[in-house]
Design an enzyme around this catalytic site. Structure first.
Site, PDB file in Angstrom:
ATOM      1  N   ASN A   9      -6.748  -0.540 -20.901  1.00  0.00           N
ATOM      2  CA  ASN A   9      -7.779  -0.991 -19.863  1.00  0.00           C
ATOM      3  C   ASN A   9      -8.804   0.269 -19.374  1.00  0.00           C
ATOM      4  O   ASN A   9      -8.407   1.075 -18.906  1.00  0.00           O
ATOM      5  CB  ASN A   9      -7.015  -1.366 -18.699  1.00  0.00           C
ATOM      6  CG  ASN A   9      -7.962  -1.705 -17.375  1.00  0.00           C
ATOM      7  OD1 ASN A   9      -9.167  -1.882 -17.615  1.00  0.00           O
ATOM      8  ND2 ASN A   9      -7.356  -1.810 -16.295  1.00  0.00           N
ATOM      9  N   LYS A  11     -11.200   0.249 -17.909  1.00  0.00           N
ATOM     10  CA  LYS A  11     -11.885  -0.188 -16.269  1.00  0.00           C
ATOM     11  C   LYS A  11     -13.192   0.264 -16.546  1.00  0.00           C
ATOM     12  O   LYS A  11     -13.900  -0.194 -17.334  1.00  0.00           O
ATOM     13  CB  LYS A  11     -11.251   0.955 -15.525  1.00  0.00           C
ATOM     14  CG  LYS A  11      -9.529   1.047 -15.349  1.00  0.00           C
ATOM     15  CD  LYS A  11      -8.998   1.527 -14.302  1.00  0.00           C
ATOM     16  CE  LYS A  11      -7.413   1.582 -14.579  1.00  0.00           C
ATOM     17  NZ  LYS A  11      -6.739   1.928 -13.531  1.00  0.00           N
ATOM     18  N   HIS A  98      -5.609  -7.820 -12.153  1.00  0.00           N
ATOM     19  CA  HIS A  98      -5.649  -6.425 -11.900  1.00  0.00           C
ATOM     20  C   HIS A  98      -5.476  -6.115 -10.367  1.00  0.00           C
ATOM     21  O   HIS A  98      -6.316  -6.669  -9.509  1.00  0.00           O
ATOM     22  CB  HIS A  98      -6.492  -5.500 -12.447  1.00  0.00           C
ATOM     23  CG  HIS A  98      -6.164  -4.015 -12.777  1.00  0.00           C
ATOM     24  ND1 HIS A  98      -6.257  -3.279 -11.587  1.00  0.00           N
ATOM     25  CD2 HIS A  98      -5.451  -3.479 -13.545  1.00  0.00           C
ATOM     26  CE1 HIS A  98      -5.887  -2.182 -11.954  1.00  0.00           C
ATOM     27  NE2 HIS A  98      -5.278  -2.213 -13.248  1.00  0.00           N
ATOM     28  N   GLU A 100      -6.717  -3.400  -8.994  1.00  0.00           N
ATOM     29  CA  GLU A 100      -8.068  -3.171  -8.285  1.00  0.00           C
ATOM     30  C   GLU A 100      -8.853  -4.084  -7.832  1.00  0.00           C
ATOM     31  O   GLU A 100      -9.753  -4.377  -7.111  1.00  0.00           O
ATOM     32  CB  GLU A 100      -8.753  -2.234  -9.243  1.00  0.00           C
ATOM     33  CG  GLU A 100      -7.979  -0.911  -9.323  1.00  0.00           C
ATOM     34  CD  GLU A 100      -7.927  -0.226 -10.734  1.00  0.00           C
ATOM     35  OE1 GLU A 100      -8.656  -0.602 -11.463  1.00  0.00           O
ATOM     36  OE2 GLU A 100      -7.354   0.795 -10.847  1.00  0.00           O
ATOM     37  N   GLU A 170       2.680  -3.755 -12.945  1.00  0.00           N
ATOM     38  CA  GLU A 170       1.689  -2.639 -12.496  1.00  0.00           C
ATOM     39  C   GLU A 170       2.109  -2.166 -11.259  1.00  0.00           C
ATOM     40  O   GLU A 170       1.372  -2.715 -10.247  1.00  0.00           O
ATOM     41  CB  GLU A 170       0.660  -2.660 -12.903  1.00  0.00           C
ATOM     42  CG  GLU A 170      -0.026  -3.042 -14.150  1.00  0.00           C
ATOM     43  CD  GLU A 170      -1.264  -2.443 -14.654  1.00  0.00           C
ATOM     44  OE1 GLU A 170      -1.238  -1.583 -15.748  1.00  0.00           O
ATOM     45  OE2 GLU A 170      -2.260  -2.622 -14.013  1.00  0.00           O
ATOM     46  N   GLY A 176      -2.859   5.071 -11.729  1.00  0.00           N
ATOM     47  CA  GLY A 176      -4.070   6.308 -11.601  1.00  0.00           C
ATOM     48  C   GLY A 176      -3.610   7.211 -10.697  1.00  0.00           C
ATOM     49  O   GLY A 176      -4.143   8.106 -10.282  1.00  0.00           O
ATOM     50  N   SER A 216       0.217   5.072 -14.848  1.00  0.00           N
ATOM     51  CA  SER A 216       0.341   6.438 -15.464  1.00  0.00           C
ATOM     52  C   SER A 216       1.106   6.385 -16.669  1.00  0.00           C
ATOM     53  O   SER A 216       1.985   7.310 -17.050  1.00  0.00           O
ATOM     54  CB  SER A 216       0.969   7.372 -14.174  1.00  0.00           C
ATOM     55  OG  SER A 216      -0.053   6.978 -13.269  1.00  0.00           O
TER      56      SER A 216
HETATM   57  C1  PEP Z   1      -4.088   0.316 -14.965  1.00  0.00           C
HETATM   58  O1  PEP Z   1      -4.995   0.350 -14.288  1.00  0.00           O
HETATM   59  O2  PEP Z   1      -4.027  -0.707 -15.511  1.00  0.00           O
HETATM   60  C2  PEP Z   1      -3.179   1.470 -15.131  1.00  0.00           C
HETATM   61  C3  PEP Z   1      -1.976   1.355 -15.699  1.00  0.00           C
HETATM   62  O3  PEP Z   1      -3.828   2.633 -15.073  1.00  0.00           O
HETATM   63  P1  PEP Z   1      -3.214   4.144 -15.356  1.00  0.00           P
HETATM   64  O4  PEP Z   1      -2.673   4.189 -16.733  1.00  0.00           O
HETATM   65  O5  PEP Z   1      -4.397   5.181 -15.304  1.00  0.00           O
HETATM   66  O6  PEP Z   1      -2.287   4.280 -14.168  1.00  0.00           O
END
Ligand code: PEP
Length: 254
Positions: A9, A11, A98, A100, A170, A176, A216
């Site tokens: 992703n 983003k 997601h 976000e 997630e 993040g 992460s």
């Molecule tokens: C994501 O936003 O889908 C995600 C998992 O981000 P990160 O790997 O940076 O935590």
């Protein structure tokens, strides 16, 4: 046996030229077949064409995904993207729900459910995200919270094959932030997700639906997640923005 999936992703990162460059790096790192690993990259909508062109010109098996979609077919929805527009650019996957988008843009489970239906009608596979906040986790209510999200997000969906739908667990507190859930944390929720999918779609379909972990995930920790029975891959944010780190995760899964 479920194929592993590693999905990136990107983003809101990468201009058109930068996206093409990253895609070129990926096809160099991951030429040809990736065997039992399905690889998906999800650039910003504006970059889909650049990435599609690079993937098409290569022998790579990397698939293209979008990060968002609107559920209507067309019309007065300024700034939105319809499913058939994604199809026309070669996208075969689309992230929905997601955290976000839920958090910053007010998306509800009802919206996510409409998006899933619209995508399925156009043969695009939703990668449907769910996950709890730190507050919910600390209250020990994470499993029931995620189960309710799954039920709402899949309401009235009809699948004919397990490959038509992907779930990404997630935990918001791990996205993040550099804080990863442990592999056991991921397994606890991913197995509850699969049990819920069994109730909804029946065992045969649910046993084949991929449930990914995201938060992460990186080359150093991916193997631990993949070793868990109900974790079928990863949705990767930060570590998907460099060809070498994303490719390392794919190779670790192969
Ligand atoms: C994501 O936003 O889908 C995600 C998992 O981000 P990160 O790997 O940076 O935590």
């Amino acid at each position: 046996m479920r194929n592993t999936m590693i999905a990136g992703n990107w983003k809101m990162n990468k201009t058109y030229g930068e996206a093409a460059e990253l895609a070129q790096g990926l096809v160099r790192e991951l030429p040809g077949s990736t065997g039992n690993v399905d690889v998906v990259v999800c650039p910003p909508t504006i970059d889909l064409k650049a990435v599609a062109a690079t993937l098409e010109q290569s022998d790579s098996s990397i698939a293209l995904g979008a990060q968002n979609v609107y559920w209507e077919e067309n019309g007065a929805f300024t700034g939105e993207t319809a499913p058939n527009m994604l199809v026309s650019l070669g996208a075969t996957y689309c992230i929905i729900g997601h955290s976000e988008r839920r958090g910053y843009f007010g998306e509800t489970d009802e919206d996510i459910n409409k998006k899933a239906k619209a995508l399925l009608a156009h043969n695009i596979v939703p990668i449907s995200c769910c996950g709890e906040s730190l507050e919910v986790r600390e209250a020990g209510k994470h499993v029931e919270f995620v189960v309710e999200q799954i039920k709402a997000d899949t309401k009235g969906l009809t699948l004919t094959s397990p490959s038509q739908y992907v779930v990404a667990y997630e935990p918001i507190w791990a996205i993040g932030t550099g804080k990863t859930a442990t592999a056991e944390d991921a397994q606890e929720v991913c197995s509850a997700i699969r049990a819920t999918l069994r109730d909804i779609f029946g065992a045969e379909l649910a046993n084949g639906i991929r449930v990914l972990y995201g938060g992460s995930a990186k080359p150093e920790n991916i193997a631990g997640f993949l070793a868990e029975e109900d974790v079928d891959g990863a949705l990767v944010g930060g570590a998907s923005l460099k060809a070498d780190s994303f490719a390392a995760m794919v190779k670790a899964a192969m």
